[in-house]
Design an enzyme around this catalytic site. Structure first.
Site, short mmCIF file in Angstrom:
data_model
loop_
_atom_site.label_atom_id
_atom_site.label_comp_id
_atom_site.label_asym_id
_atom_site.label_seq_id
_atom_site.Cartn_x
_atom_site.Cartn_y
_atom_site.Cartn_z
N HIS B 295 0.69 -1.16 0.09
CA HIS B 295 0.11 0.00 0.18
C HIS B 295 0.58 1.45 0.37
O HIS B 295 0.45 2.44 -0.68
CB HIS B 295 -0.93 0.12 1.02
CG HIS B 295 -1.63 0.94 1.04
ND1 HIS B 295 -2.81 1.42 0.18
CD2 HIS B 295 -2.50 1.71 2.37
CE1 HIS B 295 -3.48 2.27 0.55
NE2 HIS B 295 -3.37 3.09 1.65
N PHE B 391 -8.13 4.67 5.34
CA PHE B 391 -8.91 5.62 6.55
C PHE B 391 -10.29 4.91 7.32
O PHE B 391 -10.62 3.71 6.45
CB PHE B 391 -9.59 6.52 6.08
CG PHE B 391 -8.18 7.58 6.00
CD1 PHE B 391 -6.84 7.52 6.63
CD2 PHE B 391 -8.29 8.67 4.98
CE1 PHE B 391 -6.43 8.37 6.89
CE2 PHE B 391 -7.76 9.73 4.89
CZ PHE B 391 -5.95 9.95 5.56
#
Lengths: 422, 406
Positions: B295, B391
């Site tokens: 990521h 998130f």
């Protein structure tokens, strides 16, 4: 091996109030929660200002507990609905926590108010947005907040297919339990009323009603936007039976598909394809359906198209058909979940959700107009709930009165999440 | 009956160029596409490091009427889907369309259209907004238009989990094909968020770099917003074999998890659990994995937590992995990231070269893996992982196997 899926808990927040009870009471008594309220929008003479628009807004929380500062209203509604679903399922939070539970939520717009506030600050003087704009505005905030509040560490994500979002979310959650990806899922949807920009956009599409929406009624003039959240707790039937859970209904099928036709105009053919896919998946015939909770938003064309698809499907069947949006409004990404929750409750308690009496029935369907102030008694075993989104994305859920005694033997359960996501 | 799922087509469009070949060339050139970008609105101008889409003229792909209703995020998805379908040797109406599912990710949907409307109404005080605003901003616009383009009527929706959206979408598409609910899937994601409103919102959250994206490196100071879309075609192994399709890899397993800890601060247990789940589902051991496309956003906290999660899930083998973040080259494309980066991973497997993590200045004590710093690293890649973390702690992991034995 497909597993059976039980609905063991329901929770809702809607314009009718905080909880399943006020929502069901509004629907049982055909009392609309849609009110004309001043919103920032265009007036008839094209001015931007406070204009009374019929909307279905969630009233203040009964305990006057303010929304947590970290959450936009849609996520706040979602957490409340998830707590209620869990509470009335009797499943302890300690069991729910962990990687065997998932969260799948739908939303059309996510935290539109947080985003709107940021645009406003920008447009009206270039001020910096609030530091929480991203985490409050993101569509996944509701799923994330539920996972955090309940300690759920299994698969958690958000679907967004406009008005079909939460039907799709419940459908995907149903599959995850059916195929053993997880043991239980909190599934549903949440939406808050749009900010000024989106409200103006809705106005300019000319699909908003001047008066509270009247699905399927002659002379209907459009949609009444609403807000809220609903969450269903889905568990494998075996697990639910084993723990003596209150089994409200069984989900026995789900159909979804795309019209691949036109952005705004639904296609009766596409809707019918979705309905048939759902029945095929449930392995039932249209004749067995007792009640259809229609998508019907109150637009002239949308309702007519759905009626056409339902006529083709139901043929000579005597199924009741109604849209409950006249009571709770069209809460976009939460609608499918609110309506699934109502359908399950009605199925479990034996009443048919009706609609305020209208003059003429031109649909050729057995519409459940409610005239005597009392809903019709439920006689069928099977109900379906439709949701159709802009862009021609459709979803139909099939619910049945649970047949627990028919269970012949316990099916092997795939208990590891590892096996599951395979 | 579970089906084995393979990837037979790829499409990409990002700051490294239009098309998967341009993506690969860009990765191998090891030169970042991140550059100073000026975004402006309402008389406000900000110059920040960014990675806008390069060499893309919408009019080469759409006529003017089509552009009225298609926000850039939908354009990117459509163009990437066209390439992936072409690459897979498939066209519109190739087969029973009901058998094809379209599942795409997007974080913000039509943010550009939303910004334009807000500016028109509240800054310019116009009395009309674009009547096409709702379809333009709808998150599911990308999916709706792709279904119309290829006349597919199978299960279709958008997944919106911020930075993990495309990877979550691919997980869902995988489960669809795996369980026989669709025969084939067009899946991935797209995003067009390099606009002032989005830049300011992320800047306010203090996650943007004011320098450049240098994942896992000392001196990293945040993420850089990029734009684009990445799409792949999933189908059953037997279908791919029957029609003699080129198979990039088997999507052998997926893992999804939630941190359940905090809306902004990730925690290593969540990603580690998703990694372990994906490996187990794929029937792979940690030692079987050679490459991880990370990521790697370039923020202090993400890269530290991600490195710890890899150590946690892979144990001693973590030191033998090559882990790189191609975001250092094409920026963070949010809901499109998992799509573009999956294409990068598949091409890395094909060429047996791990793309580099560029802008790397030196080792950080908390990030102690092999990140292929600044130069592509040739190495045999038998199996690989693509991972994305959003998130709010929502994680998704894909496990890929190159040797597709029957």
């Amino acid at each position: 091996m497909k597993r059976r899926v039980a609905v063991t808990g329901l929770g809702a927040v809607s314009a009718a109030g905080w909880g399943m009870e006020p929502l069901c009471e509004a629907v049982r008594s055909c009392r609309s929660a849609i009110r004309k309220q001043p919103r920032q929008a265009f007036s008839a003479d094209g001015r931007l200002g406070l204009v009374p628009i019929p909307i279905a807004a969630v009233p203040g929380h009964p305990t006057n507990a303010p929304a947590p500062p970290m959450l936009d209203p849609f996520a706040h509604f979602a957490v409340h609905a998830a707590r209620e679903a869990l509470a009335n399922s009797g499943l302890p939070e300690s069991v729910v926590a962990g990687e065997q539970t998932g969260v799948v939520m739908g939303t059309g717009n996510g935290g539109d108010q947080a985003r709107e506030l940021a645009w406003e600050r920008l447009a009206e003087g270039g001020r910096r947005p609030h530091p929480l704009t991203v985490s409050k505005g993101m569509c996944s905030a509701a799923a994330s907040a539920i996972s955090i509040k309940m300690g759920i560490t299994g698969p958690a994500f958000t679907l967004s297919s406009a008005c079909a979002s939460s039907a799709h979310a419940i459908g995907q959650a149903f599959r995850m339990v059916q195929y053993g990806v997880v043991e239980a899922v909190l599934a549903g949807g949440a939406e808050e009323l749009p900010g000024r920009t989106q409200m103006c956009a809705w106005q300019q599409m000319r699909v908003l009603a001047d008066e509270p929406c009247r699905p399927f009624a002659e002379g209907r003039s459009g949609i009444s936007l609403g807000e809220g959240a609903a969450v269903l707790l889905l568990e494998s039937m075996d697990a639910a039976v084993a723990r003596g859970a209150p089994i409200l209904a069984e989900i026995i099928g789900f159909g979804m598909g795309a019209d691949a036709h036109d952005w705004f105009q639904p296609s009766a053919e596409g809707l019918l394809r979705c309905l048939r896919a759902a029945l095929r998946d449930a392995d039932v015939t249209a004749r067995e359906i007792g009640y259809v909770n229609a998508h019907a938003t109150g637009t002239v064309i949308g309702d007519a198209m759905e009626a056409e698809a339902l006529r083709s499907l139901l043929d000579e069947s005597s199924a009741w058909v109604s849209s409950t949006k006249g009571m709770h409004g069209h809460a976009i990404g939460a609608s499918g979940a609110l309506e699934a929750a109502i359908t399950v409750r009605a199925l479990a308690d034996g009443w048919v959700p009706g609609m305020p009496a209208a003059e003429t029935d031109i649909t050729g369907l057995r519409l459940a107009w409610q005239t005597g102030g009392v809903p019709a008694a439920w006689t069928g075993e099977l109900a379906i709930s439709n949701s159709f989104g802009f862009g021609g994305l459709n979803g139909t859920l099939v619910f049945r009165v649970p047949h627990i005694e028919q269970r012949t033997k316990r099916q092997p359960t795939n208990t590891t999440a590892q096996g599951a996501q395979s | 009956m579970n089906h084995r799922v393979v990837i037979t087509g790829v499409g990409s469009l990002c700051s490294l160029g239009v098309g998967a070949p341009a993506l690969w060339e860009g990765l191998m050139r090891a030169k970042t596409a991140i550059r100073p970008v000026m975004v402006s609105s309402c008389g406000l101008e900000v110059t920040i490091p960014g990675a806008p889409v390069q060499n893309f003229d919408p009019l080469e792909h759409f006529n003017a009427d089509e552009l009225v209703i298609r926000d850039p995020f939908a354009q990117y998805a459509i163009v990437a889907a066209r390439e992936a379908m072409r690459d897979a040797g498939l066209g519109p109406g190739e087969e029973t369309p009901g058998d094809t599912s379209v599942i795409l990710g997007s974080g913000g949907g039509g943010e550009q259209a939303r910004q334009e409307a807000a500016v028109r109404l509240f800054h310019e005080r116009k009395l009309r907004c674009n009547p096409m605003l709702v379809p333009k901003t709808n998150n599911q616009a990308s999916v709706g238009f792709v279904t119309m383009e290829f006349m597919t009527t199978g299960p279709s929706f958008v997944v919106s989990t911020g930075c993990a959206a495309a990877t979550h979408a691919i997980c869902q598409a995988y489960l669809m094909v795996r369980h026989g609910l669709a025969r084939r899937a067009i899946t991935g994601g797209s995003e067009a968020g390099l606009i002032l409103g989005v830049v300011q919102a992320f800047d306010a959250a203090r996650v943007l770099s004011h320098d450049t994206c240098r994942p896992f490196s000392q001196g990293r100071d945040g993420m850089v917003i990029g734009e684009g879309g990445g799409v792949v075609i999933l189908e059953r192994l037997e279908d791919a074999r029957k029609r003699g399709a080129n198979i990039y890899a088997e999507l052998a397993g997926v893992g999804m998890s939630a941190d359940a800890s905090s809306a902004v601060h990730p925690k290593e247990q969540g990603p580690a659990q998703a990694l372990t789940t994906a490996l187990h589902a794929a029937g792979l051991n940690p030692e079987d994995i050679d490459y991880i496309n990370a990521h790697g956003t370039g923020t202090q906290v993400n890269d530290r937590v991600e490195s710890h999660a890899i150590r946690h899930a892979f144990g001693a083998h973590a030191g033998r992995l090559t882990v790189s973040s191609t975001k250092s080259l094409h920026g963070h494309t949010f809901g499109g990231a998992g799509g573009i980066e999956l294409v990068a991973t598949l091409l890395a497997m094909k060429h047996n070269v791990a793309p580099p993590t560029v802008n790397y200045l030196g080792t950080d004590a908390e990030c102690d893996l092999d990140y292929a710093p600044n130069e592509a690293k040739p190495r045999l890649i038998r199996n690989a992982i693509k991972q994305s973390f959003a998130f709010g702690g929502l994680n998704a992991v894909l496990a890929l196997r190159k040797e597709v034995a029957l």
